[in-house]
Design a protein around this motif. Sequence first.
Motif, PDB file in Angstrom:
ATOM      1  N   ILE A 190      -0.965  13.505   6.170  1.00 51.44           N
ATOM      2  CA  ILE A 190      -1.697  14.767   6.224  1.00 51.44           C
ATOM      3  C   ILE A 190      -0.965  15.906   5.531  1.00 51.44           C
ATOM      4  O   ILE A 190      -1.578  16.893   5.148  1.00 51.44           O
ATOM      5  N   ASP A 191       0.345  15.775   5.347  1.00 49.14           N
ATOM      6  CA  ASP A 191       1.111  16.802   4.649  1.00 49.14           C
ATOM      7  C   ASP A 191       1.448  16.405   3.218  1.00 49.14           C
ATOM      8  O   ASP A 191       2.311  17.015   2.585  1.00 49.14           O
ATOM      9  N   GLY A 192       0.809  15.347   2.711  1.00 43.07           N
ATOM     10  CA  GLY A 192       1.029  14.906   1.340  1.00 43.07           C
ATOM     11  C   GLY A 192       2.221  13.980   1.162  1.00 43.07           C
ATOM     12  O   GLY A 192       2.550  13.593   0.048  1.00 43.07           O
ATOM     13  N   GLU A 193       2.875  13.620   2.250  1.00 46.75           N
ATOM     14  CA  GLU A 193       4.028  12.725   2.159  1.00 46.75           C
ATOM     15  C   GLU A 193       3.572  11.290   1.895  1.00 46.75           C
ATOM     16  O   GLU A 193       2.463  10.907   2.255  1.00 46.75           O
ATOM     17  N   HIS A 194       4.418  10.501   1.234  1.00 44.55           N
ATOM     18  CA  HIS A 194       4.084   9.112   0.884  1.00 44.55           C
ATOM     19  C   HIS A 194       5.045   8.150   1.574  1.00 44.55           C
ATOM     20  O   HIS A 194       6.190   8.488   1.835  1.00 44.55           O
ATOM     21  N   TRP A 195       4.555   6.945   1.842  1.00 43.45           N
ATOM     22  CA  TRP A 195       5.416   5.867   2.313  1.00 43.45           C
ATOM     23  C   TRP A 195       4.738   4.541   2.000  1.00 43.45           C
ATOM     24  O   TRP A 195       3.522   4.431   1.993  1.00 43.45           O
ATOM     25  N   PRO A 196       5.559   3.512   1.703  1.00 37.61           N
ATOM     26  CA  PRO A 196       4.989   2.193   1.415  1.00 37.61           C
ATOM     27  C   PRO A 196       4.736   1.410   2.702  1.00 37.61           C
ATOM     28  O   PRO A 196       5.443   1.583   3.696  1.00 37.61           O
ATOM     29  N   TRP A 226       0.840  -1.185   0.000  1.00 40.26           N
ATOM     30  CA  TRP A 226       0.000   0.000   0.000  1.00 40.26           C
ATOM     31  C   TRP A 226       0.877   1.236   0.000  1.00 40.26           C
ATOM     32  O   TRP A 226       1.954   1.233   0.595  1.00 40.26           O
ATOM     33  N   ILE A 227       0.407   2.285  -0.646  1.00 44.33           N
ATOM     34  CA  ILE A 227       1.096   3.568  -0.600  1.00 44.33           C
ATOM     35  C   ILE A 227       0.220   4.499   0.214  1.00 44.33           C
ATOM     36  O   ILE A 227      -0.908   4.804  -0.168  1.00 44.33           O
ATOM     37  N   ALA A 228       0.743   4.903   1.359  1.00 46.07           N
ATOM     38  CA  ALA A 228       0.007   5.793   2.250  1.00 46.07           C
ATOM     39  C   ALA A 228       0.383   7.234   1.945  1.00 46.07           C
ATOM     40  O   ALA A 228       1.523   7.528   1.599  1.00 46.07           O
ATOM     41  N   THR A 229      -0.607   8.105   2.071  1.00 46.80           N
ATOM     42  CA  THR A 229      -0.385   9.540   1.920  1.00 46.80           C
ATOM     43  C   THR A 229      -0.802  10.197   3.219  1.00 46.80           C
ATOM     44  O   THR A 229      -1.942  10.072   3.650  1.00 46.80           O
TER      45      THR A 229
END
Length: 165
Positions: free
Chosen positions: A77-83, A72-75
């Motif tokens: 509250i500040d628009g940052e992404h992480w797997p 999953w790619i999470a976004t």
Amino acid sequence: MTKIYRKTATIKAEQFDPENGIVPQGVFDKEYEHTTSGMISAMVDELNTGKPSHNWHVKTLEGDLKINPRDWIATGIDGEHWPIADDVFKKTYAELPVIPKNVAKHIVTEHGLSDLIPICGGIYRAMIQTVVYGYQKGDIGDWIVNHSDVFARAWLDGYTVEEDK
């Protein structure tokens, strides 16, 4: 002393599934910069299967991180992404409940105390009427009584509003 915490921020997430054409924005096939065991393994897999091999990555605050199909790619509250690995995601996150628009307008929002007025008036009145007088099929009391677990989760955790049909 150990304390117990829960996550309080709501995130958006999309599952990465390149085999079904779901490649979220920000995911890219990174070229290997030099010969590595991963590159050799990918070449052998490609020779054995005849399918092109990929070195999928996603841009994060920490740089480019490897991502695998079904992760999953999470976004944030500040628009940052992480797997997030699929099994970890399923243990950590729950989808927000979907509630009708007429119920949503009575739930406290993040805007502050002024929003308590609809709760005291709307939900309180609806619940008292439901308990004292019963409820009519289709009214707010009917929905709350028949979906009390969803209503409680929406009130505590947040929610999305049902789309108009």
